[in-house]
Scaffold this motif. Structure first.
Motif, PDB file in Angstrom:
ATOM      1  N   ILE A   1      49.378   2.850  30.279  1.00 44.65           N
ATOM      2  CA  ILE A   1      50.578   3.405  29.651  1.00 44.65           C
ATOM      3  C   ILE A   1      50.395   3.307  28.143  1.00 44.65           C
ATOM      4  CG2 ILE A   1      53.084   3.288  29.457  1.00 44.65           C
ATOM      5  CD1 ILE A   1      53.107   1.733  32.108  1.00 44.65           C
ATOM      6  N   PRO A   2      50.183   4.443  27.477  1.00 49.19           N
ATOM      7  CA  PRO A   2      50.039   4.382  26.018  1.00 49.19           C
ATOM      8  C   PRO A   2      51.369   4.089  25.347  1.00 49.19           C
ATOM      9  CG  PRO A   2      49.966   6.667  26.779  1.00 49.19           C
ATOM     10  CD  PRO A   2      50.027   5.803  28.012  1.00 49.19           C
ATOM     11  N   SER A   3      51.317   3.444  24.201  1.00 57.24           N
ATOM     12  CA  SER A   3      52.520   3.127  23.426  1.00 57.24           C
ATOM     13  C   SER A   3      52.880   4.318  22.536  1.00 57.24           C
ATOM     14  CB  SER A   3      52.255   1.890  22.566  1.00 57.24           C
ATOM     15  OG  SER A   3      53.337   1.607  21.727  1.00 57.24           O
ATOM     16  N   PRO A   4      54.177   4.675  22.396  1.00 56.23           N
ATOM     17  CA  PRO A   4      55.348   4.083  23.048  1.00 56.23           C
ATOM     18  C   PRO A   4      55.933   5.000  24.126  1.00 56.23           C
ATOM     19  CG  PRO A   4      56.036   5.164  21.023  1.00 56.23           C
ATOM     20  CD  PRO A   4      54.590   5.511  21.239  1.00 56.23           C
ATOM     21  N   TRP A   5      55.158   5.361  25.141  1.00 55.92           N
ATOM     22  CA  TRP A   5      55.699   6.124  26.261  1.00 55.92           C
ATOM     23  C   TRP A   5      56.816   5.319  26.932  1.00 55.92           C
ATOM     24  CZ3 TRP A   5      54.278  10.512  29.511  1.00 55.92           C
ATOM     25  CH2 TRP A   5      53.422  11.426  28.868  1.00 55.92           C
ATOM     26  N   TRP A   6      57.913   5.987  27.264  1.00 51.10           N
ATOM     27  CA  TRP A   6      59.011   5.351  27.991  1.00 51.10           C
ATOM     28  C   TRP A   6      58.625   5.226  29.458  1.00 51.10           C
ATOM     29  CZ3 TRP A   6      63.115   3.533  25.269  1.00 51.10           C
ATOM     30  CH2 TRP A   6      63.242   4.013  23.948  1.00 51.10           C
ATOM     31  N   HIS A   7      58.933   4.082  30.064  1.00 53.63           N
ATOM     32  CA  HIS A   7      58.580   3.910  31.474  1.00 53.63           C
ATOM     33  C   HIS A   7      59.553   2.976  32.177  1.00 53.63           C
ATOM     34  CE1 HIS A   7      56.380   0.892  29.101  1.00 53.63           C
ATOM     35  NE2 HIS A   7      56.437   0.081  30.157  1.00 53.63           N
TER      36      HIS A   7
ATOM     37  N   ASP B   1      56.779  -0.015  25.198  1.00 51.89           N
ATOM     38  CA  ASP B   1      56.055  -1.187  24.711  1.00 51.89           C
ATOM     39  C   ASP B   1      55.480  -0.859  23.340  1.00 51.89           C
ATOM     40  OD1 ASP B   1      56.510  -2.604  27.082  1.00 51.89           O
ATOM     41  OD2 ASP B   1      54.725  -1.760  28.027  1.00 51.89           O
ATOM     42  N   GLU B   2      55.406  -1.863  22.489  1.00 51.85           N
ATOM     43  CA  GLU B   2      54.815  -1.666  21.162  1.00 51.85           C
ATOM     44  C   GLU B   2      53.291  -1.652  21.214  1.00 51.85           C
ATOM     45  OE1 GLU B   2      56.998  -3.398  17.619  1.00 51.85           O
ATOM     46  OE2 GLU B   2      57.564  -4.791  19.211  1.00 51.85           O
ATOM     47  N   ALA B   3      52.734  -2.059  22.333  1.00 51.27           N
ATOM     48  CA  ALA B   3      51.285  -2.069  22.507  1.00 51.27           C
ATOM     49  C   ALA B   3      50.921  -1.210  23.709  1.00 51.27           C
ATOM     50  CB  ALA B   3      50.783  -3.501  22.701  1.00 51.27           C
ATOM     51  N   HIS B   4      49.670  -0.782  23.751  1.00 51.51           N
ATOM     52  CA  HIS B   4      49.179  -0.090  24.940  1.00 51.51           C
ATOM     53  C   HIS B   4      49.160  -1.079  26.102  1.00 51.51           C
ATOM     54  CE1 HIS B   4      48.199   3.040  22.181  1.00 51.51           C
ATOM     55  NE2 HIS B   4      47.197   2.384  21.627  1.00 51.51           N
ATOM     56  N   ASN B   5      49.206  -0.558  27.312  1.00 48.25           N
ATOM     57  CA  ASN B   5      49.403  -1.420  28.478  1.00 48.25           C
ATOM     58  C   ASN B   5      48.543  -0.944  29.642  1.00 48.25           C
ATOM     59  OD1 ASN B   5      50.440  -3.122  30.442  1.00 48.25           O
ATOM     60  ND2 ASN B   5      52.499  -2.283  30.424  1.00 48.25           N
ATOM     61  N   ILE B   6      47.837  -1.882  30.256  1.00 44.25           N
ATOM     62  CA  ILE B   6      47.252  -1.637  31.582  1.00 44.25           C
ATOM     63  C   ILE B   6      47.961  -2.572  32.541  1.00 44.25           C
ATOM     64  CG2 ILE B   6      45.222  -1.922  33.043  1.00 44.25           C
ATOM     65  CD1 ILE B   6      43.495  -0.898  30.875  1.00 44.25           C
ATOM     66  N   ALA B   7      48.673  -1.995  33.500  1.00 44.35           N
ATOM     67  CA  ALA B   7      49.431  -2.758  34.487  1.00 44.35           C
ATOM     68  C   ALA B   7      48.768  -2.599  35.844  1.00 44.35           C
ATOM     69  CB  ALA B   7      50.876  -2.264  34.542  1.00 44.35           C
TER      70      ALA B   7
END
Length: 366
Positions: free
Chosen positions: A265-271, A189-195
């Protein structure tokens, strides 16, 4: 006699091959990977220090266990569907249809010229009806899997957004993902993410950005859902075709999350994300601080490839030095320039960001 005598030996070779394959499957089983760090008691006050200042994924167990959405999911699939219908509008949702033969893996077709799924639109009621049909059907029946990918909640379920409490990102608008069991290939993701898992069980498998060379990333423009993806099937990796994945696996993390659990998930970690229950719901929040398209990293990557890849190697090296020099947190490098004239190198306020954005638009449009 000679032919007959060769049969046991050939049979033993086949058995040995099967054993090796089974060992390989166990060796690269994502369920055996270490989990991301867990952070307890995360609050808005300590979020930066304990979570985002550490450049690695983090799990918050029970983060949203009090959400009414989670409580409905814990009762039954029907209670979950009833709850969602009650908070939804009749706005059409983006639907993905995955034929039974895909086994829920959202990916390319065999020749990679197209995708193995179809896109459609439906109301939430129609989508949920199809999801319930899959959940209740005999698995031997050819029932397509259905999922809704990335719908902005304020547009399709405005009542729901008011019931979702996220003290870490109170001003961000969440997105919702729901559907039958679906596997999304590793992407960034180009942005940080809380899922946040709201219903069902999901497995997240993550790789640090520096493992990009070992993940066999597919086309940059021709992608299943916007971002480039790894071509490796994590549940059945083909090490003959993708041998460097063995190194990526050594650095991977994986975790199974349940309703109410969240992951950063910090950007740009692959997930990779694998929803495992008959009906699954995920709510996520993205944030980056970039409010114009020219400030997003992925367009920059494509532009850099277009501008630099054709250059001779010595010029490429020169521009790499240029990038390394200017993409730096060392502000002492610009002390020779008066602060009011530093532009994009100085204080990047909204005025500067807009000015650079407009300059780039003008240059590209020429």
């Amino acid at each position: 006699m000679i032919f007959g005598a060769s049969l046991p030996a050939y049979s033993e070779q086949i058995d040995t091959f099967k054993v090796i394959n089974n060992m390989q499957d166990r060796t690269y089983n994502i369920q055996n990977l270490p989990e991301p760090r867990r952070v307890e008691g995360v609050t808005a006050d300590n979020f930066k220090q304990r979570v985002t200042d550490v450049y690695s994924p983090a799990v918050f167990k029970g983060f949203a266990k009090q959400w009414p959405l989670v409580n409905a999911a814990n009762q039954s699939d029907q209670a979950l569907c009833d709850y969602l219908v009650n908070v939804s509008t009749n706005t059409p949702l983006p639907l993905v249809l995955l034929p039974q033969k895909t086994k829920g893996r959202m990916f390319y077709s065999k020749d990679m010229r197209s995708m193995n799924f179809q896109r459609a639109q439906a109301t939430l009621q129609q989508a949920l009806a199809h999801m319930m049909h899959f959940a209740q059907a005999n698995q031997a029946l050819a029932v397509d899997r259905v999922c809704v990918q990335s719908a902005r909640i304020k547009d399709v379920m405005p009542k729901l957004e008011k019931e979702l409490c996220n003290p870490l990102l109170p001003d961000n608008h969440p997105f919702i993902w729901l559907g039958n069991p679906v596997t999304v290939a590793p992407h960034f993701d180009e942005a940080h993410n809380i899922a946040i898992v709201a219903a069902g069980v999901r497995r997240f498998t993550l790789f640090p950005p520096e493992q990009i060379d070992n993940l066999y990333i597919g086309p940059l423009e021709h992608t299943p859902a916007g971002q480039p993806v790894s071509l490796v099937d994590l549940n059945s990796p083909d090490l003959t075709r993708y041998p460097k994945y063995a190194e990526a696996f050594k650095h991977a993390l994986s975790v199974e999350l349940h309703p109410g659990d969240a992951i950063y998930i910090p950007s740009p970690w692959w997930h990779s994300v694998e929803s495992q229950s008959n009906i699954n719901v995920l709510v996520n929040y993205w944030w980056s601080g970039n409010y114009v398209s020219s400030a997003l990293p992925f367009p920059m990557l494509l532009h850099a490839i277009q501008a630099l890849k054709h250059l001779p190697e010595d010029q490429q090296t020169a521009w790499q030095h240029m990038l390394k020099h200017y993409i730096s947190h060392d502000d002492t490098r610009w002390e020779h320039i008066p602060p009011t004239l530093r532009g994009v190198l100085g204080n990047r306020n909204q005025s500067v960001i807009n000015k650079v954005h407009n300059w780039l638009k003008h240059k590209i449009a020429r």
